[in-house]
Design an enzyme around this catalytic site. Structure first.
Site, mmCIF file in Angstrom:
data_model
loop_
_atom_site.group_PDB
_atom_site.id
_atom_site.type_symbol
_atom_site.label_atom_id
_atom_site.label_comp_id
_atom_site.label_asym_id
_atom_site.label_seq_id
_atom_site.Cartn_x
_atom_site.Cartn_y
_atom_site.Cartn_z
ATOM 1 N N ASP A 66 10.628 -10.376 4.714
ATOM 2 C CA ASP A 66 9.266 -10.077 5.112
ATOM 3 C C ASP A 66 9.202 -8.631 5.622
ATOM 4 O OD1 ASP A 66 6.567 -10.837 5.630
ATOM 5 O OD2 ASP A 66 7.061 -10.875 7.759
ATOM 6 N N THR A 99 2.771 -6.704 3.203
ATOM 7 C CA THR A 99 3.274 -5.648 4.080
ATOM 8 C C THR A 99 4.276 -4.747 3.351
ATOM 9 O OG1 THR A 99 4.947 -7.170 4.943
ATOM 10 C CG2 THR A 99 2.927 -6.964 6.184
ATOM 11 N N THR A 100 5.129 -5.356 2.531
ATOM 12 C CA THR A 100 6.102 -4.548 1.789
ATOM 13 C C THR A 100 5.364 -3.647 0.801
ATOM 14 O OG1 THR A 100 7.521 -6.493 1.896
ATOM 15 C CG2 THR A 100 8.282 -4.683 0.545
ATOM 16 N N ASP A 389 2.301 -16.038 6.181
ATOM 17 C CA ASP A 389 1.721 -15.193 5.131
ATOM 18 C C ASP A 389 0.720 -16.007 4.313
ATOM 19 O OD1 ASP A 389 3.428 -13.261 5.983
ATOM 20 O OD2 ASP A 389 4.540 -13.036 4.114
HETATM 21 N N1 LIG Z 1 5.871 -15.268 -10.007
HETATM 22 C C1 LIG Z 1 5.688 -13.967 -9.832
HETATM 23 N N2 LIG Z 1 5.897 -13.085 -10.833
HETATM 24 C C2 LIG Z 1 5.719 -11.770 -10.631
HETATM 25 N N3 LIG Z 1 5.326 -11.223 -9.490
HETATM 26 C C3 LIG Z 1 5.081 -12.045 -8.459
HETATM 27 C C4 LIG Z 1 5.257 -13.451 -8.572
HETATM 28 N N4 LIG Z 1 4.940 -13.990 -7.377
HETATM 29 C C5 LIG Z 1 4.602 -12.966 -6.548
HETATM 30 N N5 LIG Z 1 4.679 -11.792 -7.203
HETATM 31 C C6 LIG Z 1 4.398 -10.439 -6.696
HETATM 32 O O1 LIG Z 1 5.249 -10.101 -5.633
HETATM 33 C C7 LIG Z 1 4.611 -9.133 -4.803
HETATM 34 C C8 LIG Z 1 4.695 -9.525 -3.349
HETATM 35 O O2 LIG Z 1 6.031 -9.572 -2.956
HETATM 36 P P1 LIG Z 1 6.431 -9.835 -1.435
HETATM 37 O O3 LIG Z 1 7.919 -9.809 -1.386
HETATM 38 O O4 LIG Z 1 5.750 -11.042 -0.942
HETATM 39 O O5 LIG Z 1 5.938 -8.534 -0.698
HETATM 40 P P2 LIG Z 1 4.682 -8.291 0.253
HETATM 41 O O6 LIG Z 1 5.271 -8.142 1.613
HETATM 42 O O7 LIG Z 1 4.086 -7.011 -0.232
HETATM 43 O O8 LIG Z 1 3.766 -9.447 0.131
HETATM 44 C C9 LIG Z 1 3.168 -9.065 -5.259
HETATM 45 O O9 LIG Z 1 2.971 -7.915 -6.030
HETATM 46 C C10 LIG Z 1 3.029 -10.329 -6.112
HETATM 47 O O10 LIG Z 1 2.027 -10.201 -7.101
HETATM 48 MG MG LIG Z 2 4.116 -11.471 0.261
#
Ligand SMILES: Nc1ncnc2c1ncn2[C@@H]1O[C@H](COP(=O)(O)OP(=O)(O)O)[C@@H](O)[C@H]1O
Ligand SMILES: [Mg+2]
Length: 545
Positions: A66, A99-100, A389
Site C-alpha cells: 500500500d 496512492t501509489t 481501500d
Molecule cells: N486485473 C488487473 N489487471 C490490470 N491492472 C489492474 C488489475 N487490477 C487492478 N489493476 C490496476 O492496478 C493499479 C492499482 O494498483 P495498486 O497497487 O492498487 O496501486 P494504488 O495504490 O495506486 O491503488 C490501477 O491502475 C488498476 O487499474
Molecule cells: Mg489500489
C-alpha cells in the site's frame, strides 16, 4: 554557504552553518528526491506488484504494498520528497485508493520536467504547461467515464481495489460485505466512511470475516455477574463517570464516632445506588459508559441485570449512537427512555481469546462493523488496508456514480487526448503538455514491468488498441491487451481525478522552488537533515535505498 559575497567583506544575512541551495541546484536536488521516492513505490503497483517489508526502530514489521503506508512508515526527511508523501496522504484521505499511482505520476512529471529544464525551458513555463494539461486531463476523464453505481459495478470496483493485496481467496465474499456495508450507511447519496468500523482479529481464515449490523466494541462487560447476552436490548449511552465525585479541594472530615463513619459510607453508597436506579428507571438493560464505573456501581448494575461496559472510546460512542439511535447523555439525572437506543441483541463473544461486545441486529443502522479475520496479525493488517481501500472506492462510486476502466486504460486515453491538445497550443507550454502526456504512460508501463512483461511492446500494443476502443488496458493476469470493462477491472473516476490533480500540483510546486534555505537549528532535525543524506550539496547522490 550562509554568506553572500560583497566585495572583500562578506555580508552575513543568514546564521552560520545554514545550508543553501540556489537555482538549478535546488531544482535538481528536489527533482532527484521526488524521483527516488517514486521509484521506491513503483515496484508495488498493480495486482502483480511486489510487497515491501518495513522494519521500524523497535523492530516492528509491516509487510505491505500500500503506497501511503510505505511512505508513512519510511520516515522521509527530504523536504521535497515529503511533498510527495503529502500527495499520497491527500489521495488516501480523498479517495482511499490510488496512492501509489499518484506518487508515480508525480515522480514521472518531475523526471520529464528535468528533461525540459535541460532544454533551457523555464520552470514557470513548465509549471504553467502542467497546469493546463492537468485541467484538460480532467475534461478528458469526464468524457471517458461511464455512469454506473449498480451493485454489480460496485462489486467490481471493490474487487479491483483488493486485487493482489493478500485477499485473493476471499475477494468476492469480502467485496459483498464491503458493498453491503457502504450501502447500509449511505445517507442521501453520501457515505461517511467513518461510520464503517473495521475490527480486525487474527486466528481465523479470511472467509470468516463478517458484517455486523451494528458495532463491535473491543471491551468486556465490567462485572462477571452481568448477563453476557441481552435480547431486545435497550441501550443507554453515558459520557460521564458513575462514581462519587472526589472533592476538588483537599477537605478533611473529622470523625469522632464510629457511627458517623458508618453513616458517611452509607451515604456514599446511597448516592451510587440512586445513580443505578436512574439507569433502571429509564428502562435500559445495556449501558455503555465513556468514563469509569465504580466497583460498587458495577455490583448494583450486575444485580439489576444490566450489561455494562466502561471506558468506551468516544468514536465508538458516536458509532453506537448512529447504529442504535441512542442519544449520548452527559448527566445521568437527564437519562430517560427517549434517550435509549435499540438493538436486536447485545452479546459478549470470545474472538481469538479476547472478549468483545457485539451490538448487533440493529434496525437499519447508520453505522456498521466489518469484522476482518486473517491467520496472523501481519496478514490481518494487510487485509485491513485492502478492505480500507475498497471501502473508499465503493463509497466514491456510490457518491459520484462515475467509473473508469482500469489497467492503464484511462492513462493511455488521456495521454492520447493530451498529445492532440498539445498540438493546438502555441508557445513553449506545448512541450510541457506533451511531457505531461508522456508521463501518464508510466502507469501502464509500470503495470507491465511489474507483471514481467515487456513494457515497450505493451505500450505499443495499447496505443494501437486505443485507435479502436478507449477501454483497452493491460490485463496483467493474461499478459495481454484487453477490454478492461469486460475483464471487470473497474475504478471510480475520483481515483484518477485526484491522482492526476495532486500529482500535477506537487510537481508544479516543487518546480517553482529555486532557493532552499535550511537552518541548522531546531528545524534541522525535522526537515533538512535529509538534505545531506539526499545529496544536499551539489554533486551528492541520494543514498536513500
Ligand atoms: N486485473 C488487473 N489487471 C490490470 N491492472 C489492474 C488489475 N487490477 C487492478 N489493476 C490496476 O492496478 C493499479 C492499482 O494498483 P495498486 O497497487 O492498487 O496501486 P494504488 O495504490 O495506486 O491503488 C490501477 O491502475 C488498476 O487499474
Ligand atoms: Mg489500489
Amino acid at each position: 554557504m550562509a554568506q553572500l559575497g560583497g566585495g572583500n567583506q562578506p555580508i552575513l544575512i543568514l546564521p552560520e552553518g545554514t545550508n543553501r541551495l540556489l537555482g538549478r541546484d535546488a531544482q535538481r536536488m528536489n527533482i532527484m528526491a521526488g524521483k527516488v521516492l517514486a521509484e521506491t513505490v513503483r515496484t508495488t503497483l498493480g495486482p502483480k506488484g511486489m510487497d515491501k517489508m518495513l522494519v521500524d526502530s523497535l523492530g516492528d514489521i509491516v509487510v505491505t504494498n500500500d503506497g501511503v503506508t510505505i511512505l508513512k512508515e519510511m520516515d522521509i526527511e527530504h523536504p521535497a520528497a515529503k511533498m510527495l508523501v503529502e500527495v499520497a496522504k491527500t489521495q488516501e484521505d480523498e479517495v482511499g485508493d490510488g496512492t501509489t499511482t499518484a506518487v508515480i505520476i508525480a515522480g514521472e512529471l518531475l523526471k520529464k520536467a528535468e528533461g525540459l529544464l535541460d532544454q533551457d525551458i523555464h520552470p514557470t513555463v513548465i509549471a504553467t504547461g502542467y497546469r493546463q494539461a492537468a485541467e484538460k486531463a480532467q475534461e478528458i476523464l469526464n468524457v471517458i467515464s461511464i455512469d454506473a453505481d449498480d451493485r454489480d459495478t460496485l462489486l467490481k470496483v471493490a474487487m479491483t481495489a483488493m486485487t493482489g493485496k493478500g485477499t485473493e481467496k476471499a475477494r468476492k465474499p469480502l467485496a459483498e460485505l464491503i458493498v453491503s456495508a457502504v450501502k447500509q450507511v449511505e445517507e442521501d447519496g453520501e457515505v461517511d466512511i467513518d461510520h464503517i468500523k473495521i475490527e480486525k482479529k487474527d486466528g481465523a481464515v479470511v472467509d470468516d470475516s463478517s458484517l455486523v449490523q451494528g458495532v463491535i466494541i473491543d471491551k468486556e462487560r465490567v462485572h462477571p455477574g452481568m448477563p453476557s447476552k441481552i435480547e431486545d436490548a435497550k441501550i443507554a449511552l453515558l459520557n460521564s463517570a458513575i462514581e462519587v465525585k472526589e472533592t476538588e479541594v483537599d477537605a478533611e472530615i473529622r470523625i469522632t464516632d464510629p457511627a458517623q463513619m458508618q453513616a458517611f459510607i452509607e451515604q456514599e453508597e446511597q448516592m451510587i445506588r440512586d445513580m443505578i436506579y436512574k439507569v433502571e428507571d429509564s428502562g435500559a438493560n445495556v449501558l455503555f459508559c465513556q468514563k469509569g464505573i465504580d466497583d460498587l456501581a458495577q455490583h448494583y448494575l450486575a444485580k439489576a441485570g444490566i450489561l455494562a461496559v466502561r471506558r468506551v472510546k468516544k468514536s465508538d460512542m458516536e458509532k453506537l449512537a448512529k447504529a442504535t439511535g441512542a442519544k449520548v447523555v452527559s448527566n445521568l439525572e437527564d437519562l430517560s427512555f427517549n434517550d435509549l437506543g435499540q438493538a436486536g441483541k447485545v452479546v459478549e463473544r470470545k474472538i481469538s481469546g479476547d472478549d468483545m461486545i457485539f451490538v448487533e441486529e440493529c434496525k437499519d443502522p447508520k453505522a456498521v462493523t466489518l469484522l476482518v479475520r486473517g491467520s496472523t496479525s501481519h496478514v490481518v493488517d494487510e487485509i485491513e488496508r485492502a478492505v480500507d481501500d475498497a471501502i473508499g472506492v465503493v463509497a466514491s462510486t456510490v457518491e459520484d456514480k462515475k467509473v473508469v476502466a482500469g489497467g492503464g486504460a484511462p492513462e493511455i486515453a488521456i495521454s492520447k487526448g493530451l498529445k492532440e491538445y498539445a498540438d493546438s497550443i502555441s508557445g513553449r507550454e506545448q512541450l510541457a503538455v506533451s511531457a505531461f502526456a508522456e508521463a501518464l504512460e508510466i502507469v501502464p508501463k509500470t503495470l507491465a514491468e511489474n507483471a514481467g512483461l515487456d513494457s515497450i511492446d505493451a505500450l505499443v500494443d495499447l496505443r494501437a488498441a486505443h485507435e479502436k476502443s478507449l477501454y483497452m488496458g493491460l490485463d496483467v493476469f493474461k499478459g495481454e491487451v484487453a477490454d478492461m470493462y469486460r475483464a471487470g477491472v473497474v475504478e471510480p473516476q475520483r481515483v484518477k481525478k485526484q491522482a492526476m490533480q495532486s500529482a500535477a500540483e506537487a510537481a508544479e510546486m516543487i518546480l517553482r522552488i529555486d532557493d532552499v534555505i535550511a537552518s541548522t537549528g531546531a528545524g534541522r532535525a525535522e526537515g533538512m537533515e535529509g538534505m545531506e543524506g539526499m545529496g544536499g550539496m551539489p554533486g551528492g547522490m541520494p543514498p536513500m535505498m
